[in-house]
Write a protein that holds these residues in place. Sequence first.
Motif, PDB file in Angstrom:
ATOM      1  N   GLU A  15      29.113 -23.045   2.610  1.00  0.00           N
ATOM      2  CA  GLU A  15      28.479 -23.813   3.446  1.00  0.00           C
ATOM      3  C   GLU A  15      27.119 -22.993   3.805  1.00  0.00           C
ATOM      4  OE1 GLU A  15      31.469 -24.329   6.434  1.00  0.00           O
ATOM      5  OE2 GLU A  15      32.371 -25.724   5.272  1.00  0.00           O
ATOM      6  N   GLY A  16      27.038 -21.821   4.098  1.00  0.00           N
ATOM      7  CA  GLY A  16      25.715 -20.913   4.141  1.00  0.00           C
ATOM      8  C   GLY A  16      24.922 -21.379   2.929  1.00  0.00           C
ATOM      9  N   ASP A  17      25.370 -21.391   1.809  1.00  0.00           N
ATOM     10  CA  ASP A  17      24.509 -21.360   0.553  1.00  0.00           C
ATOM     11  C   ASP A  17      24.115 -23.042   0.414  1.00  0.00           C
ATOM     12  OD1 ASP A  17      24.784 -19.145  -0.156  1.00  0.00           O
ATOM     13  OD2 ASP A  17      26.088 -19.280  -2.036  1.00  0.00           O
ATOM     14  N   LEU A  18      24.935 -23.830   0.870  1.00  0.00           N
ATOM     15  CA  LEU A  18      24.361 -25.371   0.722  1.00  0.00           C
ATOM     16  C   LEU A  18      23.341 -25.538   1.951  1.00  0.00           C
ATOM     17  CD1 LEU A  18      25.463 -28.111  -0.347  1.00  0.00           C
ATOM     18  CD2 LEU A  18      26.531 -28.351   1.909  1.00  0.00           C
ATOM     19  N   GLY A  19      23.443 -24.871   3.046  1.00  0.00           N
ATOM     20  CA  GLY A  19      22.388 -25.167   3.967  1.00  0.00           C
ATOM     21  C   GLY A  19      20.988 -24.742   3.469  1.00  0.00           C
ATOM     22  N   SER A  20      20.810 -23.863   2.422  1.00  0.00           N
ATOM     23  CA  SER A  20      19.472 -23.547   1.985  1.00  0.00           C
ATOM     24  C   SER A  20      19.062 -24.091   0.920  1.00  0.00           C
ATOM     25  CB  SER A  20      19.482 -21.889   1.949  1.00  0.00           C
ATOM     26  OG  SER A  20      20.431 -21.591   1.099  1.00  0.00           O
ATOM     27  N   VAL A  21      19.640 -25.115   0.418  1.00  0.00           N
ATOM     28  CA  VAL A  21      19.413 -25.977  -1.083  1.00  0.00           C
ATOM     29  C   VAL A  21      18.264 -26.832  -0.581  1.00  0.00           C
ATOM     30  CG1 VAL A  21      20.149 -27.481  -2.594  1.00  0.00           C
ATOM     31  CG2 VAL A  21      21.610 -25.696  -2.131  1.00  0.00           C
TER      32      VAL A  21
END
Length: 348
Positions: A15-21
């Motif tokens: 979820e953390g990574d997805l937020g910065s895509v």
Amino acid sequence: MSFKDELQTLKTSFEGDLGSVADSDQLEALRVKYLGRKSGLQDVMRLLKDMSVDERKAAGQEANEAKRSMEIAVEAKDLELERVRLEGLATEEAVDITLPGIAPPVGHLHMTTTAIREIEAIFARLGFTRVRHPEVEWEWYAFETLRVGPDHPARDNWETFFIDAPTDDKKGKMVLTPHTTNGDVREMERGDLPIRMMNINKTYRRQSDVSHVPMFHQFEGLLIDEGVTVTDLKGLFDHFAKEYFGPEREIRLRPHHFRFTEPSFEVDISCGLCQGIGCRMCKDGWVELGGAGMLHPDVLRAGGVDPEKYSGLAFGWGLERTVSMRAGLNISDLRTMYSGDVRFLQQF
Ligand code: PHE
């Protein structure tokens, strides 16, 4: 770490990574990292094989749900990225069809054409009809019938361009006409009297300097009727001068000599710069417009007109000269008019 914790850590970091895509390349990298064959999820799944059948069933279900929810999140992100991209395009590539267009330059008539039309109109109001007689002319009409014989020194003035064409026994050689007076006898030969002719045409002389172009224009007036006198001539010029140059301008006739007119005049107009007082341009307050006179009886006869019954006046002026003398136009080199330089032409 327990299976549950591992799965939770994986989901949190996803979820953390997805937020910065921010774009589809980054999204694809994220998908490979979490859902691909060598992904974090596969590492967690490997823990399943050490579990009991019951435990494995429950953990497997949880892992599948986690996988499914991550897949849905990736798909949703994909759709969102596409939506943002399209919205951006709508503003970036927008065309406002209500904006005024850029008009292409269309140009305008050449100053010579404008002057021809103005002069034509001024004389048309006095009953003169615009005609055009040949530019490539027999010596007969350009000289002979105008009493300028083959050996007459006046022919030198006209520095004629000769045409390489067979000579006619009566009409002589062909030339580029050096003046519009060639049309006078031609007009009489039409046999329609009285005559009020305005012949505006190209004329040619072998001369080129600041006040001469080898191809130029003349406008020739011819009036033949019963009882035409010098007063008619003076009246015509007064009218023309005021119409074309302005109401304050005056005309003066100076005695001169032309073979085809008697008496002959040089027509002057009061200088537009000093209004006739005398200045550096004109010296004595007058500038020369062109030649004029009462037609010689022999010229009338050459055109089949009876000089006992009719008399006539004629005048022939250089058009370029006349245009350049008009108030406000001070063209220092007449040749510029035909240089084709739009920077010059746009001004007129
Ligand atoms: N043809 C003469 C010239 O070109 C001008 C002129 C015309 C004079 C008519 C008298 C009459 O100089």
